[in-house]
Design a protein around this motif. Structure first.
Motif, short mmCIF file in Angstrom:
data_model
loop_
_atom_site.label_atom_id
_atom_site.label_comp_id
_atom_site.label_asym_id
_atom_site.label_seq_id
_atom_site.Cartn_x
_atom_site.Cartn_y
_atom_site.Cartn_z
N ALA A 1 -10.38 2.82 1.95
CA ALA A 1 -9.58 1.82 1.34
C ALA A 1 -9.65 0.49 2.23
O ALA A 1 -8.86 -0.40 1.92
CB ALA A 1 -8.22 2.50 1.97
N CYS A 2 -10.90 0.20 2.70
CA CYS A 2 -11.19 -1.10 3.22
C CYS A 2 -12.19 -1.84 2.53
O CYS A 2 -12.74 -2.77 3.11
CB CYS A 2 -11.65 -1.11 4.87
N ARG B 1 -6.69 7.31 1.31
CA ARG B 1 -6.80 6.66 -0.01
C ARG B 1 -6.34 5.23 -0.29
O ARG B 1 -5.34 5.22 0.33
CB ARG B 1 -6.48 7.87 -1.11
N ARG B 2 -7.04 4.48 -1.17
CA ARG B 2 -6.45 3.34 -1.52
C ARG B 2 -4.85 3.21 -1.78
O ARG B 2 -4.13 2.46 -1.38
CB ARG B 2 -7.23 2.78 -2.46
N GLU B 3 -4.42 4.24 -2.58
CA GLU B 3 -2.91 4.33 -3.13
C GLU B 3 -2.20 4.35 -2.06
O GLU B 3 -0.75 4.43 -2.23
CB GLU B 3 -3.07 5.22 -4.36
N THR C 1 -2.04 3.18 1.08
CA THR C 1 -2.36 2.10 1.87
C THR C 1 -1.12 0.80 1.52
O THR C 1 -1.11 0.55 0.36
CB THR C 1 -3.87 1.35 2.01
#
Lengths: 276, 92
Positions: A33-34, A179-181, A183
């Motif tokens: 996620a970074c 996961r990105r979603e 964050t």
């Protein structure tokens, strides 16, 4: 060599180059996620073979060498150390943060107070992850650093994690994929709530043998709250006037509390509703 | 010649309600000042001697000069003991 992995640690950018597929897979997962697009001004991190071992460098400076896992751990440490101590313009606090409804809950505490485990418990309750161990305050904004959660192997909260998300860290701890979603984005400090995590007494309930108080959330007076908060700041010289004002506003308006770690995952959703 | 004093430049300050909060970014200490102390703190943001500060303080609160001087001296002692004053060379 292929294109680098572009890793963002809050407001700092790193381009990681490695010829090790294992290392690339680890960093791709731990910093899922970074990741972003490579930027020319980013610090250059390399993990390359050297004789019979591996060598880690940042901007040409040798960080160390050894077996692959050790050098990966050196890089992990350097990503955070360099950001906190050198590159970042933010004041960094020893705290995790999660978000709900566009407002952050800062979970402040020294190491081993259960910040990462609490994040793990809050994510399935609909909270988004901002950071698990280092909260970056840039003026009156919280800048996310949602790396994978890292927990000690015996941490009881790991039992709640989806097994498919678990993977070994480089320092003996276990990581939980984020996961990105899941964050948070950049949030306003002035709408945040700060909770200092107090460890519960081992082997007893969070309030000992006595009757449980009606509200486990302990409001802190402004001076105590500010003293606790700034004792957790890594570089006080990075505290901007706007950061001090925003945190003082939270303290003065009664949005800074102490809470026993044992009750935190149950209480925080209620707290958010109450403070909305 | 009276000694001119001022607060350290490493202090961040902000007012909330009637209180003034200060963070010393050199030491990490946080200080809280009430309304009276706040006025004296603000007088020493620039270099002053105690007589100048007391005169200003007396005007602000309409109190006798001697009482103002005693209050200012008391607060300067508190500032000194809490490490809030700039070193002599920085004060001018």
């Amino acid at each position: 060599m292929k294109a680098p992995l572009a890793i963002r640690v809050a407001d700092c950018a790193y381009n990681l180059w490695t010829s090790s597929p294992e290392a690339e897979a680890f960093f791709r997962r731990a910093y899922a996620a970074c990741l972003g697009e490579p930027v020319a001004a980013a610090s250059r991190i390399t993990l390359i073979p050297a004789d019979d071992a591996w060598q880690a460098r940042r901007d040409g400076i040798v960080l160390g060498d050894g077996d692959l896992v050790r050098t990966m751990a050196l890089i992990e440490w350097e990503l955070l150390r360099n950001a906190v101590q050198e590159q970042s313009t933010c004041a960094v606090f020893h705290a995790a943060w999660v978000a709900s409804g566009g407002r952050a809950v800062v979970l402040a505490g020294e190491g081993a107070t259960g910040k990462s485990g609490l994040c793990l418990e809050l994510l399935p309750q609909g909270f988004l992850l901002g950071a698990e161990d280092a909260a970056f305050f840039q003026a009156d904004r919280l800048v996310p650093f949602p790396r994978a959660l890292q927990l000690r192997a015996g941490d009881p909260t790991l039992a709640t994690a989806d097994v498919e998300r678990l993977f070994p860290g480089c320092d003996g701890r276990l990581c939980v994929e984020v996961r990105r979603e899941e964050t948070a984005g950049i949030l306003d400090v002035r709408t945040a709530t700060v909770i200092f995590l107090d460890p519960a007494e081992a082997g007893r309930g969070p309030y000992g043998d006595g009757p449980k108080p009606p509200d486990p959330l302990i409001p802190l007076d402004p001076l105590s709250a500010l003293r606790r908060m700034f004792s957790l700041c890594f570089r006080l010289d990075r505290v901007a006037q706007a950061t001090f004002e925003a945190i003082t506003s939270l303290a003065a308006s009664g949005r800074m509390f102490a809470l026993s770690r044992d009750t935190a995952s149950r209480c925080i959703p209620d707290i958010m509703e109450r403070l909305a | 010649m009276p000694r001119r004093r001022r607060l350290k430049p490493s202090l961040l300050m902000t007012e909330k309600d009637d209180m003034l909060f200060a963070l010393d970014v050199d030491t990490g200490r946080v200080h809280e000042f009430n309304l009276t102390a706040k006025v004296i703190v603000q007088l020493f943001l620039d270099p002053r001697d105690e007589t100048e500060a007391a005169a200003e303080y007396a005007r602000t609160f309409r109190i006798p000069p001697q009482q103002a001087l005693e209050d200012v001296r008391f607060m300067l002692e508190r500032f000194e003991s809490n490490g809030l004053l700039a070193a002599s060379g920085e004060a001018e």
